[in-house]
Design an enzyme around this catalytic site. Sequence first.
Site, short mmCIF file in Angstrom:
data_model
loop_
_atom_site.label_atom_id
_atom_site.label_comp_id
_atom_site.label_asym_id
_atom_site.label_seq_id
_atom_site.Cartn_x
_atom_site.Cartn_y
_atom_site.Cartn_z
N GLU A 96 0.85 -1.21 0.00
CA GLU A 96 0.00 0.00 0.00
C GLU A 96 0.88 1.25 0.00
OE1 GLU A 96 -2.51 1.62 -0.47
OE2 GLU A 96 -4.25 1.12 0.74
N ASP A 97 0.30 2.36 -0.41
CA ASP A 97 1.04 3.62 -0.37
C ASP A 97 0.97 4.26 1.01
OD1 ASP A 97 -1.70 4.11 -0.59
OD2 ASP A 97 -1.52 5.61 -2.18
N ASP A 100 -4.16 5.73 6.45
CA ASP A 100 -4.64 6.97 7.06
C ASP A 100 -5.66 6.61 8.15
OD1 ASP A 100 -5.09 9.89 7.00
OD2 ASP A 100 -6.93 9.46 5.94
N PHE A 149 -1.88 15.99 4.86
CA PHE A 149 -2.14 15.47 3.52
C PHE A 149 -0.86 15.55 2.70
CE2 PHE A 149 -3.67 15.73 -0.88
CZ PHE A 149 -4.41 14.56 -0.91
N ARG A 162 1.16 12.73 -8.96
CA ARG A 162 1.68 11.38 -8.76
C ARG A 162 3.12 11.25 -9.27
NH1 ARG A 162 -2.71 8.04 -7.31
NH2 ARG A 162 -4.67 8.48 -8.38
#
Length: 174
Positions: A96-97, A100, A149, A162
Amino acid sequence: MELKLSKMIDEQQLSERIKQLGKDITDKFQGEDLIAICVLKGSFMFFADLIREVDLDLTCEFFGVSSYEGTSSSGEVRVTLDLNHTMEGKNVLLIEDIVDTGLTMNYLKRTIESRKPKSLTTCSLLLKPEALKEECHVDMVGFEIKNQFVVGYGLDYEGYYRNLPYIAQAENLN
Ligand code: 5GP
């Protein structure tokens, strides 16, 4: 909408940490086969760099999910590209990136566990411990960050950013 970006994790920090994660994965699965799952879209860059640091026989699968709208989680996980390869009896590495609220990772874990793999190991480049809304254990984490964020290195804001080669904190100027 305009974003103000400040570099948070640079190219060298990313590369050093990913080399270490690659070694850890190689050591953990010595002599075993592995299915590496890339969670689209955000983890494509991390995934591509990480698997090149893993010295094992592995195959790649792609799982598309979406839960973010703008700069916050919608609280609902939508599958945009489903897994069609069997996981039964295999070692699965889920890549996963970012974690959160933890909602997406827990959803992914449940979905993969239901396919009865031999083992499931989770790896996330980033983790925001203060943002977790449910308990969520991640086996391997690149960096823990504050509840901010971020964009870049695969992570987007409304589809953009990205392609930045580093992670940047993003502030909304409007
Ligand atoms: P969670 O379900 O843990 O709240 O969110 C997981 C997903 O939301 C991630 O896979 C990622 O796509 C998105 N996300 C969470 N935090 C951020 C962030 O700081 N920046 C970006 N660009 N996406 C994020």
